[in-house]
Design a protein around this motif. Structure first.
Motif, mmCIF file in Angstrom:
data_model
loop_
_atom_site.group_PDB
_atom_site.id
_atom_site.type_symbol
_atom_site.label_atom_id
_atom_site.label_comp_id
_atom_site.label_asym_id
_atom_site.label_seq_id
_atom_site.Cartn_x
_atom_site.Cartn_y
_atom_site.Cartn_z
ATOM 1 N N ARG A 60 52.978 -34.470 60.212
ATOM 2 C CA ARG A 60 51.851 -33.012 59.649
ATOM 3 C C ARG A 60 51.843 -32.639 58.206
ATOM 4 N NH1 ARG A 60 48.927 -30.564 64.466
ATOM 5 N NH2 ARG A 60 50.074 -32.064 66.425
ATOM 6 N N PRO A 61 51.007 -34.253 57.422
ATOM 7 C CA PRO A 61 51.244 -33.712 55.903
ATOM 8 C C PRO A 61 49.756 -32.240 55.289
ATOM 9 C CG PRO A 61 49.658 -35.384 56.981
ATOM 10 C CD PRO A 61 50.594 -35.023 58.689
ATOM 11 N N ARG A 62 50.410 -32.041 54.747
ATOM 12 C CA ARG A 62 50.440 -31.265 53.974
ATOM 13 C C ARG A 62 48.376 -31.614 53.363
ATOM 14 N NH1 ARG A 62 52.922 -27.674 49.968
ATOM 15 N NH2 ARG A 62 51.482 -26.836 49.781
ATOM 16 N N ALA A 63 48.480 -32.805 52.641
ATOM 17 C CA ALA A 63 47.592 -33.778 52.665
ATOM 18 C C ALA A 63 47.439 -34.763 52.654
ATOM 19 C CB ALA A 63 47.982 -33.517 51.186
ATOM 20 N N VAL A 64 46.114 -35.857 52.476
ATOM 21 C CA VAL A 64 45.924 -37.290 53.340
ATOM 22 C C VAL A 64 45.162 -37.452 52.332
ATOM 23 C CG1 VAL A 64 45.740 -38.415 55.032
ATOM 24 C CG2 VAL A 64 46.224 -36.174 55.336
ATOM 25 N N LEU A 65 45.829 -38.908 52.120
ATOM 26 C CA LEU A 65 45.181 -39.439 50.794
ATOM 27 C C LEU A 65 44.800 -40.615 51.535
ATOM 28 C CD1 LEU A 65 47.734 -39.270 48.133
ATOM 29 C CD2 LEU A 65 45.498 -36.962 48.005
ATOM 30 N N ILE A 66 43.133 -41.079 51.283
ATOM 31 C CA ILE A 66 42.985 -42.259 51.875
ATOM 32 C C ILE A 66 42.167 -43.131 50.847
ATOM 33 C CG2 ILE A 66 41.178 -42.513 53.170
ATOM 34 C CD1 ILE A 66 40.992 -40.383 54.903
ATOM 35 N N ALA A 119 42.910 -34.587 59.421
ATOM 36 C CA ALA A 119 42.503 -33.555 58.216
ATOM 37 C C ALA A 119 41.946 -32.476 58.356
ATOM 38 C CB ALA A 119 42.738 -34.406 56.929
ATOM 39 N N LEU A 120 40.580 -32.780 58.527
ATOM 40 C CA LEU A 120 40.054 -31.645 58.475
ATOM 41 C C LEU A 120 40.096 -31.302 60.082
ATOM 42 C CD1 LEU A 120 36.681 -33.661 57.824
ATOM 43 C CD2 LEU A 120 37.746 -31.888 56.665
ATOM 44 N N ALA A 121 40.872 -31.450 61.331
ATOM 45 C CA ALA A 121 40.733 -30.618 62.550
ATOM 46 C C ALA A 121 42.000 -29.675 62.358
ATOM 47 C CB ALA A 121 41.107 -31.521 63.140
ATOM 48 N N HIS A 122 43.372 -30.263 61.314
ATOM 49 C CA HIS A 122 44.188 -29.565 61.075
ATOM 50 C C HIS A 122 44.580 -28.564 59.697
ATOM 51 C CE1 HIS A 122 45.065 -32.721 63.845
ATOM 52 N NE2 HIS A 122 46.458 -31.345 64.642
ATOM 53 N N ASP A 123 43.544 -29.099 59.377
ATOM 54 C CA ASP A 123 43.018 -27.891 58.021
ATOM 55 C C ASP A 123 44.298 -28.456 56.806
ATOM 56 O OD1 ASP A 123 41.763 -26.225 58.579
ATOM 57 O OD2 ASP A 123 42.920 -24.973 59.796
ATOM 58 N N ALA A 124 44.314 -29.629 56.559
ATOM 59 C CA ALA A 124 44.709 -30.378 55.686
ATOM 60 C C ALA A 124 44.002 -31.401 54.320
ATOM 61 C CB ALA A 124 45.806 -31.301 56.385
ATOM 62 N N ALA A 125 44.118 -31.102 53.010
ATOM 63 C CA ALA A 125 43.743 -31.520 52.141
ATOM 64 C C ALA A 125 43.053 -32.949 52.109
ATOM 65 C CB ALA A 125 44.580 -31.285 50.972
ATOM 66 N N ARG A 246 50.532 -39.116 42.392
ATOM 67 C CA ARG A 246 51.502 -38.391 41.013
ATOM 68 C C ARG A 246 51.126 -37.259 41.190
ATOM 69 N NH1 ARG A 246 51.182 -43.208 37.767
ATOM 70 N NH2 ARG A 246 53.866 -44.261 37.392
ATOM 71 N N ALA A 247 49.368 -37.290 41.190
ATOM 72 C CA ALA A 247 48.831 -35.262 41.442
ATOM 73 C C ALA A 247 49.246 -34.722 42.108
ATOM 74 C CB ALA A 247 47.420 -36.138 40.709
ATOM 75 N N ALA A 248 48.820 -35.839 43.630
ATOM 76 C CA ALA A 248 49.408 -34.622 45.134
ATOM 77 C C ALA A 248 50.734 -34.120 44.928
ATOM 78 C CB ALA A 248 48.522 -35.688 45.867
ATOM 79 N N ASN A 249 51.598 -35.622 44.707
ATOM 80 C CA ASN A 249 52.866 -35.104 45.111
ATOM 81 C C ASN A 249 53.467 -34.073 43.988
ATOM 82 O OD1 ASN A 249 53.557 -37.048 46.120
ATOM 83 N ND2 ASN A 249 54.155 -38.406 44.871
ATOM 84 N N LYS A 250 52.819 -33.659 42.601
ATOM 85 C CA LYS A 250 52.455 -32.355 41.492
ATOM 86 C C LYS A 250 52.229 -31.176 42.858
ATOM 87 C CE LYS A 250 52.719 -34.352 37.010
ATOM 88 N NZ LYS A 250 51.831 -34.852 36.227
ATOM 89 N N GLU A 251 50.804 -31.478 43.446
ATOM 90 C CA GLU A 251 50.730 -29.948 44.325
ATOM 91 C C GLU A 251 51.459 -29.931 45.438
ATOM 92 O OE1 GLU A 251 45.644 -28.408 45.944
ATOM 93 O OE2 GLU A 251 45.573 -30.622 44.465
ATOM 94 N N PHE A 252 50.927 -30.898 46.188
ATOM 95 C CA PHE A 252 51.759 -30.422 47.679
ATOM 96 C C PHE A 252 53.009 -31.173 48.250
ATOM 97 C CE2 PHE A 252 47.254 -31.581 48.113
ATOM 98 C CZ PHE A 252 46.869 -30.313 48.459
ATOM 99 N N GLY A 253 53.978 -31.424 46.684
ATOM 100 C CA GLY A 253 55.589 -32.211 46.482
ATOM 101 C C GLY A 253 55.232 -32.993 46.905
ATOM 102 N N ASP A 254 56.103 -33.667 48.792
ATOM 103 C CA ASP A 254 55.950 -35.282 49.196
ATOM 104 C C ASP A 254 55.265 -34.840 50.133
ATOM 105 O OD1 ASP A 254 57.910 -36.049 47.085
ATOM 106 O OD2 ASP A 254 59.871 -35.689 48.125
ATOM 107 N N ASP A 255 55.028 -33.860 50.619
ATOM 108 C CA ASP A 255 54.325 -33.287 52.224
ATOM 109 C C ASP A 255 53.084 -34.307 52.493
ATOM 110 O OD1 ASP A 255 54.664 -32.769 54.508
ATOM 111 O OD2 ASP A 255 53.977 -30.663 53.878
ATOM 112 N N VAL A 256 52.482 -35.502 51.838
ATOM 113 C CA VAL A 256 51.631 -35.661 51.810
ATOM 114 C C VAL A 256 51.636 -37.645 52.446
ATOM 115 C CG1 VAL A 256 50.008 -37.414 49.706
ATOM 116 C CG2 VAL A 256 51.490 -34.982 48.722
ATOM 117 N N ALA A 257 50.778 -38.310 53.066
ATOM 118 C CA ALA A 257 50.173 -39.386 54.201
ATOM 119 C C ALA A 257 49.340 -40.309 52.652
ATOM 120 C CB ALA A 257 50.174 -38.881 54.911
#
Length: 824
Positions: A60-66, A119-125, A246-257
């Protein structure tokens, strides 16, 4: 059953810090490990797609990087639009040069697509983190350098097999990670290894993160052994990915996939290089202005055999594995049986049962965890196709590969020309399809005429959606046949054509005018005039006609004039059917015909064999179109049609009697005059006798025979029904000297081999029987020593014998039928 975790046993132990490890054994239930979660995948892999969905559900990450071009971030919300149906692709092209383009294709079973939709279905960035398309497009200015169908590099492609040059100019070492791992596991086929280890993994059979950890360990070991494996461009891409992470970690912490190719996971895990080192790698990269949009894609373009380097061999099979919740082999066999039944193959439920049993037995014998594509194909061939590869090829084409074409919502960005094309497609009910579609048009109907205009305009713009085909309904000029097939690359062609205008009509008009001004050959301009009429471009036609008149006035080459005239005649013919004014074309065509009549006799003198053969083709073409130049008597600017045809017959007569003209042209001229009824049989026999007389060289006589009796439809029938001509040819052949016969044999074989088998057989029978008929009998009454069944003229009594049957077929009463005998 073998699981994806077994991949870890393939490679030696990976260095510490390669990827985050799960808490506890892989098979035990546990809470998600600490992020960021690096999900290494294989592009277009249904097993990877299912694993990504399970991992995202667990983390359940807050952000998904692809892995993908960051310029496409604004287009990601469209993935949730109901009108978006994969397969689709991100298309990036240079703003001022649409031909320089790249595709990032995504199928329903692509892990990246699954991650975007999750991500779009779960309101994640959700964001793309690969190297921007502005840099990747600028780095490759020539399409040929890409090796990707001329559409630039595809940065989202994993395991790139394009050669890269090292500093010394020698080819760098390139490694296929899948092949290395498959070889270490004892497999000779990387596809089969991946299918066994990943694609056949059942959902929920182990910890959601264990497969990614196993793959990460294997890739880390490979990268420790091989470095960048010859793909140095990946180092730049990975530097940009690390900056984005790195930029996503600053914004969302470690809650990133992060969902990326498995090869990149070791470069993103552990301790990354210094921030300044990554920025230094990206400094000074070339850059262009890029535009992105979504375009439809096809399963066929996902297939590696179509030339797209990032493809897979069996997109239809992979899509089935992704969609089939259970019993994939049974469902696959059912699909194959339904397809074969639709093609009138006798396939029953018993065939399906036996095919499933055979596939499962083959999997056990081969030590595979589940029947794969190889086993199912072998079973279908043996059971449903009775060992034949012919129906099996249909299964491969329709199911294993497939003709699925994606759809893109109307809200997707597009060039104005594409929007106009989409509007016309909808209005004319012309759906873009990946499968070949036969379209038969009746130009007398408004809708069909509009469809024809659109397809011709697109062809003029270089958008080859439709190719002309032979109409099955009629041979009349009011019918047109087309073969339609939409390929994803046509979206690039539409973008390229956008420089000519914002609508299809305006763009086709502008391009036609430009081509007319820049055309070098007269035949090119006449062909362009024909295309303008077919596409109905009234604003372009005056420019084309002016350029045509200027070029025709300056060109004195009879060959060029003869090449140009047929296109003009076809233009006049089709223009009449479509109701287009062609008065200006009529004047130009008549002028060309008159100049050909004047210049052709001298141009046919002193030609070699190659030049004579080419001029014979011009002779046939001009003769065919003279009947199409309909010009009323008394019209200004030239002769009437009848006078023009009489003048052309006079030219043919000159060619037939001039010894300085090549034999193939003289023979052809005689034959054309005979077919038109302007030369009687006596004169024809006299001219043939002169050409085949012993005083002429055998090679020249053979060329005369080729021109007279070769090539054209019905040439052999003339010799069958005219015994005098056949006798002349036969007598000449018997008198050719043996040494000369060897020289003329190739010409004779080329002449007579073009006849149909029945014609050749009948000629052989006639020559065998001889002019006196079968042995023991003399010539029949009413014939001049002709073989039975043949004669120099019609037999009225025998011809009238068919009249009662014709009356019966046509429904004509005998009393109402004409009483005159058949005209001999």
């Amino acid at each position: 059953m073998t699981t994806a975790a077994d991949v870890a046993a393939v490679a030696p132990e990976a260095p510490a810090g390669t990827a985050a490890r799960p808490a506890g054994p892989p098979g035990a239930p546990s809470s998600p490990p600490r992020g960021p979660w690096l999900l290494g995948v294989r592009h277009h892999g249904p097993g990877s797609a299912r694993a990504v969905r399970e991992a995202l559900d667990a983390a359940r990450p807050r952000a998904v990087l692809i892995e993908g071009p960051p310029e496409g971030d604004a287009l990601l919300p469209l993935a949730a639009d109901p009108g978006m149906r994969p397969p689709v692709a991100l298309l990036a092209h240079v703003r001022d040069d649409p031909g320089r383009a790249s595709f990032w294709p995504l199928a329903e079973f692509s892990p990246e697509w699954v991650a975007i939709r999750w991500a779009l279905a779960h309101d994640a960035a959700v964001r793309f983190i690969d190297l921007p398309a502005a840099h990747s497009l600028a780095a490759r200015e020539e399409p040929e350098e890409s090796g990707q169908d001329g559409h630039g590099a595809v940065p989202g492609v994993e395991f790139d097999d394009r050669p890269e040059e090292d500093g010394g100019g020698s080819a760098a070492l390139r490694v296929d990670p899948l092949a290395v791992l498959a070889d270490a596991a004892g497999y000779d086929d990387p596809e089969r290894w991946w299918e066994d280890v990943v694609e056949h993994r059942a959902a929920g059979e182990s910890d959601a993160f264990a497969p990614f950890q196993a793959v990460a360990d294997a890739m880390a070991a490979l990268r420790e052994e091989y470095g960048d494996a010859g793909h140095r461009h990946d180092l730049v891409r990975e530097a940009h990915m690390r900056l984005q992470l790195r930029a996503a970690n600053k914004e969302f912490g470690d809650d990133v996939a992060v969902v990326c190719g498995a090869w990149h996971v070791p470069a993103l895990a552990g301790r990354p290089p210094a921030l300044t080192a990554d920025r230094a790698l990206l400094k000074g990269l070339p850059k262009v202005k890029a535009e992105l949009t979504w375009v439809p894609w096809t399963h066929r373009r996902l297939a590696r055999r179509s030339g797209y380097g990032a493809g897979i061999d069996s997109p239809g099979w992979y899509g089935h594995l992704f969609d089939a919740a259970d019993k994939p082999v049974v469902r696959w066999m059912t699909k194959a049986a339904g397809l074969l039944r639709d093609e009138d193959r006798p396939v029953s439920s018993a065939h399906v049962i036996e095919a499933v049993r055979l596939a499962e037995a083959l999997a056990v014998m081969r030590g595979r965890p589940l029947a794969g594509l190889t086993e199912t194909t072998d079973a279908i061939r043996a059971v449903m196709c009775e060992g034949s590869d012919v129906p099996l090829s249909l299964v491969h084409d329709r199911l294993v590969v497939g003709d699925v074409l994606g759809e893109v919502p109307e809200g997707a960005p597009a060039v104005p020309l594409q929007r106009d094309l989409t509007r016309q497609q909808r209005t004319l009910r012309l759906t873009a399809e990946a499968a070949v579609r036969e379209l038969d048009l009746d130009l007398r109907k408004d809708t069909d005429a509009a469809r024809s205009r659109l397809l011709h305009r697109l062809r003029l713009l270089g958008v080859g959606w439709g190719e002309p085909a032979v109409s099955r309904g009629s041979t009349g000029t009011f019918r047109e046949g087309w073969r339609l097939r939409w390929e994803p690359e046509l979206s690039v062609k539409v973008a390229e054509a956008g420089i000519w205008g914002t609508t299809v009509l305006a763009a086709a008009t502008a391009k036609a005018q430009s081509q007319a001004v820049s055309a070098k050959a007269l035949a090119d301009i006449t062909a362009l005039a024909e295309r303008c009429l077919l596409a109905e471009l009234p604003d372009a036609l005056p420019v084309v006609m002016r350029c045509l008149a200027d070029r025709a006035a300056l060109d004195s080459d009879v060959g060029h004039l003869a090449q140009a005239l047929p296109a003009l005649a076809r233009t006049l013919r089709y223009g009449d059917v479509r109701g287009t004014g062609t008065a200006a074309l009529t004047d130009v065509a008549a002028g060309l015909a008159e100049r050909i009549c004047v210049g052709l006799p001298p141009a046919c003198t002193g030609l070699d064999a190659e030049g004579a053969a080419e001029m014979r083709g011009h002779l046939d073409a001009v003769h065919t179109v003279t009947a199409l130049l309909d010009r009323p008597a008394g019209e200004r600017g030239g002769d009437s049609s009848a006078a023009l045809r009489a003048r052309w017959a006079h030219v043919l007569g000159k060619l037939a009697g001039r010894d300085s003209v090549a034999g193939v042209i003289r023979g052809r001229a005689v034959r054309l005059l005979l077919d038109d009824g302007r030369l009687d049989e006596e004169e024809t026999a006299r001219l043939m006798g002169l050409a085949l007389s012993p005083g002429n060289p055998p090679a020249d006589a053979a060329a005369w025979v080729e021109g007279f009796a070769g090539g054209a439809s019905g040439s052999g029938m003339l010799l069958i029904h005219d015994q005098r001509l056949l006798g002349l040819v036969d007598a000449w052949l018997t008198e050719v000297a043996p040494d000369a016969f060897t020289d003329v044999l190739p010409l004779l074989r080329r002449t007579f081999s073009a006849y149909e088998a029945g014609v050749r057989r009948t000629l052989g029978e006639l020559v065998r029987r001889g002019p006196a008929g079968p042995a023991g009998g003399g010539p029949r009454a009413g014939t001049e020593a002709a073989a039975p069944g043949f004669g120099p003229a019609l037999d009225p009594a025998r011809a009238d014998a068919v009249l009662p049957i014709l009356h019966l077929l046509l429904g004509i009463d005998q009393e109402d039928a004409p009483t005159e005998a058949t005209t001999p």
